[in-house]
Design a protein around this motif. Sequence first.
Motif, PDB file in Angstrom:
ATOM      1  N   VAL A  61       3.198  -1.224   4.016  1.00 57.37           N
ATOM      2  CA  VAL A  61       2.883   0.158   3.654  1.00 57.37           C
ATOM      3  C   VAL A  61       4.202   0.886   3.381  1.00 57.37           C
ATOM      4  CG1 VAL A  61       1.812   2.328   4.338  1.00 57.37           C
ATOM      5  CG2 VAL A  61       0.805   0.154   5.065  1.00 57.37           C
ATOM      6  N   GLY A  62       4.389   1.320   2.162  1.00 58.85           N
ATOM      7  CA  GLY A  62       5.594   2.051   1.780  1.00 58.85           C
ATOM      8  C   GLY A  62       5.234   3.349   1.094  1.00 58.85           C
ATOM      9  N   ARG A  63       6.160   3.831   0.259  1.00 56.09           N
ATOM     10  CA  ARG A  63       5.918   5.093  -0.441  1.00 56.09           C
ATOM     11  C   ARG A  63       6.499   5.027  -1.843  1.00 56.09           C
ATOM     12  NH1 ARG A  63       7.986  10.033  -1.729  1.00 56.09           N
ATOM     13  NH2 ARG A  63       6.557  11.814  -1.583  1.00 56.09           N
ATOM     14  N   SER A  64       5.742   5.514  -2.810  1.00 59.23           N
ATOM     15  CA  SER A  64       6.253   5.632  -4.175  1.00 59.23           C
ATOM     16  C   SER A  64       6.933   6.983  -4.343  1.00 59.23           C
ATOM     17  CB  SER A  64       5.107   5.489  -5.182  1.00 59.23           C
ATOM     18  OG  SER A  64       4.130   6.497  -4.967  1.00 59.23           O
ATOM     19  N   ASN A  65       7.947   7.028  -5.203  1.00 66.52           N
ATOM     20  CA  ASN A  65       8.654   8.279  -5.484  1.00 66.52           C
ATOM     21  C   ASN A  65       9.091   8.245  -6.944  1.00 66.52           C
ATOM     22  OD1 ASN A  65       9.881  10.808  -4.762  1.00 66.52           O
ATOM     23  ND2 ASN A  65      11.851   9.782  -4.933  1.00 66.52           N
ATOM     24  N   VAL A  66       8.404   9.009  -7.782  1.00 69.60           N
ATOM     25  CA  VAL A  66       8.604   8.934  -9.227  1.00 69.60           C
ATOM     26  C   VAL A  66       9.290  10.204  -9.713  1.00 69.60           C
ATOM     27  CG1 VAL A  66       7.484   8.636 -11.461  1.00 69.60           C
ATOM     28  CG2 VAL A  66       6.561   7.475  -9.435  1.00 69.60           C
ATOM     29  N   ILE A 114       0.857  -1.190   0.000  1.00 70.80           N
ATOM     30  CA  ILE A 114       0.000   0.000   0.000  1.00 70.80           C
ATOM     31  C   ILE A 114       0.887   1.231   0.000  1.00 70.80           C
ATOM     32  CG2 ILE A 114      -1.738   1.273   1.322  1.00 70.80           C
ATOM     33  CD1 ILE A 114      -2.633  -1.407   2.500  1.00 70.80           C
ATOM     34  N   ASP A 115       0.482   2.236  -0.807  1.00 67.40           N
ATOM     35  CA  ASP A 115       1.195   3.508  -0.842  1.00 67.40           C
ATOM     36  C   ASP A 115       0.699   4.379   0.303  1.00 67.40           C
ATOM     37  OD1 ASP A 115       2.505   5.862  -1.466  1.00 67.40           O
ATOM     38  OD2 ASP A 115       2.168   5.640  -3.629  1.00 67.40           O
ATOM     39  N   SER A 116       1.621   4.911   1.094  1.00 69.87           N
ATOM     40  CA  SER A 116       1.237   5.721   2.246  1.00 69.87           C
ATOM     41  C   SER A 116       0.542   7.012   1.830  1.00 69.87           C
ATOM     42  CB  SER A 116       2.471   6.049   3.092  1.00 69.87           C
ATOM     43  OG  SER A 116       3.420   6.793   2.324  1.00 69.87           O
ATOM     44  N   MET A 155      -7.686  -0.147   5.448  1.00 74.75           N
ATOM     45  CA  MET A 155      -6.388  -0.609   5.965  1.00 74.75           C
ATOM     46  C   MET A 155      -5.592   0.599   6.462  1.00 74.75           C
ATOM     47  SD  MET A 155      -6.472  -3.915   4.924  1.00 74.75           S
ATOM     48  CE  MET A 155      -4.872  -4.596   4.508  1.00 74.75           C
ATOM     49  N   PRO A 156      -4.704   0.425   7.425  1.00 74.77           N
ATOM     50  CA  PRO A 156      -3.855   1.533   7.872  1.00 74.77           C
ATOM     51  C   PRO A 156      -2.879   1.953   6.778  1.00 74.77           C
ATOM     52  CG  PRO A 156      -3.186  -0.516   8.910  1.00 74.77           C
ATOM     53  CD  PRO A 156      -4.462  -0.814   8.189  1.00 74.77           C
ATOM     54  N   THR A 157      -2.477   3.231   6.768  1.00 81.27           N
ATOM     55  CA  THR A 157      -1.554   3.742   5.747  1.00 81.27           C
ATOM     56  C   THR A 157      -0.305   4.358   6.354  1.00 81.27           C
ATOM     57  OG1 THR A 157      -2.811   5.812   5.702  1.00 81.27           O
ATOM     58  CG2 THR A 157      -3.364   4.158   4.045  1.00 81.27           C
ATOM     59  N   ASP A 158      -0.058   4.115   7.648  1.00 81.74           N
ATOM     60  CA  ASP A 158       1.223   4.509   8.230  1.00 81.74           C
ATOM     61  C   ASP A 158       2.275   3.500   7.793  1.00 81.74           C
ATOM     62  OD1 ASP A 158       0.103   6.662   9.560  1.00 81.74           O
ATOM     63  OD2 ASP A 158      -0.414   5.459  11.329  1.00 81.74           O
ATOM     64  N   ARG A 159       3.459   3.981   7.426  1.00 81.06           N
ATOM     65  CA  ARG A 159       4.474   3.106   6.841  1.00 81.06           C
ATOM     66  C   ARG A 159       4.925   2.035   7.821  1.00 81.06           C
ATOM     67  NH1 ARG A 159       8.563   7.113   3.690  1.00 81.06           N
ATOM     68  NH2 ARG A 159       9.418   5.126   2.994  1.00 81.06           N
ATOM     69  N   GLY A 160       5.108   0.811   7.296  1.00 80.07           N
ATOM     70  CA  GLY A 160       5.554  -0.304   8.114  1.00 80.07           C
ATOM     71  C   GLY A 160       5.065  -1.624   7.573  1.00 80.07           C
ATOM     72  N   ASN A 161       5.429  -2.718   8.271  1.00 82.02           N
ATOM     73  CA  ASN A 161       4.987  -4.068   7.943  1.00 82.02           C
ATOM     74  C   ASN A 161       3.888  -4.470   8.913  1.00 82.02           C
ATOM     75  OD1 ASN A 161       7.005  -5.213   5.811  1.00 82.02           O
ATOM     76  ND2 ASN A 161       8.275  -4.125   7.303  1.00 82.02           N
ATOM     77  N   TYR A 162       2.823  -5.076   8.362  1.00 81.64           N
ATOM     78  CA  TYR A 162       1.649  -5.368   9.168  1.00 81.64           C
ATOM     79  C   TYR A 162       1.214  -6.829   8.991  1.00 81.64           C
ATOM     80  CZ  TYR A 162       0.945  -0.318   9.754  1.00 81.64           C
ATOM     81  OH  TYR A 162       1.096   1.000  10.066  1.00 81.64           O
ATOM     82  N   THR A 163       0.551  -7.333  10.047  1.00 85.80           N
ATOM     83  CA  THR A 163      -0.211  -8.574   9.983  1.00 85.80           C
ATOM     84  C   THR A 163      -1.658  -8.220  10.294  1.00 85.80           C
ATOM     85  OG1 THR A 163       1.687  -9.896  10.684  1.00 85.80           O
ATOM     86  CG2 THR A 163      -0.494 -10.881  10.945  1.00 85.80           C
TER      87      THR A 163
END
Length: 929
Positions: A779-784, A693-695, A754-762
């Motif tokens: 949850v990560g971030r795209s940078n184009v 998921i993109d934050s 779903m949560p959108t704070d960056r991190g790994n989730y279960t």
Amino acid sequence: MSGTVDIAVAKPHNFTVESDHDTAFERIVYTTVPGTPSLDITGSSMPATARLNQVPSATVTVTNNGEMTADQEVLFLVNGSVNATRNLIVDPGQSRTVDFGPSMPTNENGTYDLEVETEDDTYSQPKDDGSYFIVGDSGVFEVTSVSPPGGVESGETATIGATIKNTGDIRSTGSVTIHIKDESGAEIDSKSRDFTLNGTRNGAEEETITLTSGSLTAPSYSNYTYLVETPNDAVNGTFTVGSSAPPVFDVTSVSVNNPVRPENKTTVSFTVSNTGGTTDTQMLHISRDWGADKSSEVQLDPGKDETVTQTFTVPSEEGLYRLNFMTENQTAWRMLNVQLNPVIKRDGSEVTTNRRINGSIVLKGAELESNTVDTISHTRVEMSLEVRNQSEYEIPLWRDVGNDFEDGDVNGPYAEERLVTGDDHPYEYTRTFEKNTTFSLFATSYWCDEYTSTDVTFEIDGNEYDTERCVDHDEVRISVDNPENNQNVDILRSGDKTPGYGQASSAQRRLEDMLGEERLNNTGSDNATLSLADGELVFLYELSERDASPENAYSSDDPDYNDAMALFRVNSIEESLSKPAFRVIDVDAPARVDETNAHVTATVKNVGGRSGNATLTSTFDGSAAGTETKEIEPNETKQFTFVFGTGSKPTEQSYLYNISLSDERKRWGGNIYVGELDEQFMQVDSVRASGAIDSDGSANATINITNVGDEDGIAEVALYTKNTDDASSTFTEADSTTTSGLTNGETEQVNLSMPTDRGNYTYYVQTRNGTSAKQSFFVGRSNVVVNDTQGINIGAEKYDTSTLIERRGGAQRMTVEVFNNGTVGSEREVNLTITNKSDGSAVFTGSTNVTVGSGDLRDVDKYPAWAGYDTDLDPGYYTYEVTVYNDTASGSIDDTATGEIYLKEVDESGATTNDSPISIDSDTITIGS
């Protein structure tokens, strides 16, 4: 009673003899009959992948386990067809190693089934090694150099180092192993390491692996071998151990730069190490198949190395040329790729694309006609495009242009009128040509039985002509087809001499009239040459004389090659990341079964650009429940079916299942209820959510809730998540909802945030009656951003954003490369604005959306995408600006890039100089002065 049975295989056989009252058994062991050979395949080192046009090492070892010398052919088969043959003579107990590298099918991207056959044995890569051979722009791990030991005494250790480089297109992970073996072939020591290396898109990375053996012994001296293996390459060599060991000059690395343009100079080198135990002087040679050898005398002490470098002028003709790098002990070789243009190349009457391109075919003129004092008679000429890639098809050109009676006639008076007077005439065909496509532009002329007058008149050099068109054409006069009359078309590039220059009759348009004088040099002589824009080719046709030759087209009675003329132009390189990408798009599973096994069907789609094998894995009630692999073409869907053992499970409870792709973090999970239940039972039937998921955005989990009980009711549904990066984190409710009333067997689909704070989730989903299996997401971030290095493409060339782009001709299309150096895939809107540098006015504005990766990109470096624009720029001086928006133009700006474009003048519309003006009044088209 007696009988005879033929035995074909040397192994134990069981024989049974039966009568009506008795049965007897006998076991007989058959061995190889003395005096017969048995040539068995005892070893193989076939690569799993290779990049396009690579010549990898692909060796097979055969051993004669029989008792007679084997004189046999060893066959190398690709997709069931023989691709190479080796004739071998192998004595009993001896082995031979055969390298099929030069015969590997690397000239076209794809997946291949490789087999090797002797008369006694067969090796099949997918059966024996578990994978097919794949050619493409994926990561390719090459062994670029090896540092072997030298001067090793008995009782000492040996250290071997190897440098591994990813020469493929994108970032990849692979395992590299070094082996040391003694003279008998027994492994003495080995070491393996996993590497993750960037590909050429972001500067190819390299790493080194080193193995130090234990103590090596030898009575006087002994030969040891080393082998360095990657998923795509293998390099082996020899070193000696012992005080009296002889010298061994081992080739440890070779450097050849490809491709090289014809007649250019290129520098090649190879490094030699003395892996023996004695100092020696040897003559080292580089041999080539287009000129004399080059040699250097080198003295090396044990354990020392030296690099030999030579410079050659490459051949004038395109093709692959072999270079041999030789010592007295070993020979290594590489192929030199001589290539005029990395994008397109001509081959006789054909053109082949080396990249995926957007190209245009523009008719410039057709002059197959005869004339009297005051009338020009035009015969019929048709053109078509034949395209050959994985299939072959022919495209008729310009059949719908003009009047109904023309029907594709490009040589009639009305067609010539359009070509002469119209700057935007309709005789242009544009399409995208896939990589490794071969195409031919065919032309066909006809005899004419009857003509009729038209209202088109031409004035040529002061003489006025009426015109006639053909109304009843006869049989084909000349068809320029493959292979028929293929010398009747001449495909020329800039700098080539034109055939038949100046042979046009007085009533015909000349070459400079059709092509434009600015595309010609030395027009006043018999040595006229072409001066074309970048990325252009010219097709010249002779349609009145069969079996013509461009080499014999210069005198007054020779063919003139002006009966038809077309220009091919590369508009842009149409990049794409060609690899398979699979997505589970649906899972059909029963919510409840009555003590029978459950049949579950998953639908998988290939959303990538190349075919590949999708592997789907399933679990049921915590145990593996099956794996299935299928090959899927791009945009194709296939179904995978699994049978879960619900029939053997206790009733009146739910059981968890999961289905996942081997190359995707996203999983589908749910429950299947076994048996019947009188009260309501709200089961979590299925849960699906993105694995990444993109934050900057939002995401939902899609849940199907089914009432598998007999009583109606509602379900309270809750999504629980935990950030696994935080050791103190616990499961908390992220979102919840309540369904409407559900009757028996009724299903309702709900979406929970779903949560959108960056991190790994279960996470898991729960109702009062059941819980889904725990799944994970990231949850990560795209940078184009815009690729500033070779990120701007016009025609057949790429340019940096920081430099002035200079080229001849216009710019019909412009492509901008962006890349995502974030951790999750996303979409972006990319805008291009081009302004006239002299007055600042906007001449082009365009916007396009690109997908820059999908899902989790943590193992991918700088995922690329390309935004294409039909700019249609004329020669001039321009500035451009590229803007990358976060999602849409209403969002924030991720990145910008600016630059300048100078398009130098090249005539596009016919002759426009004082020597050959064109003027138009209401009735007459005037050509010439």
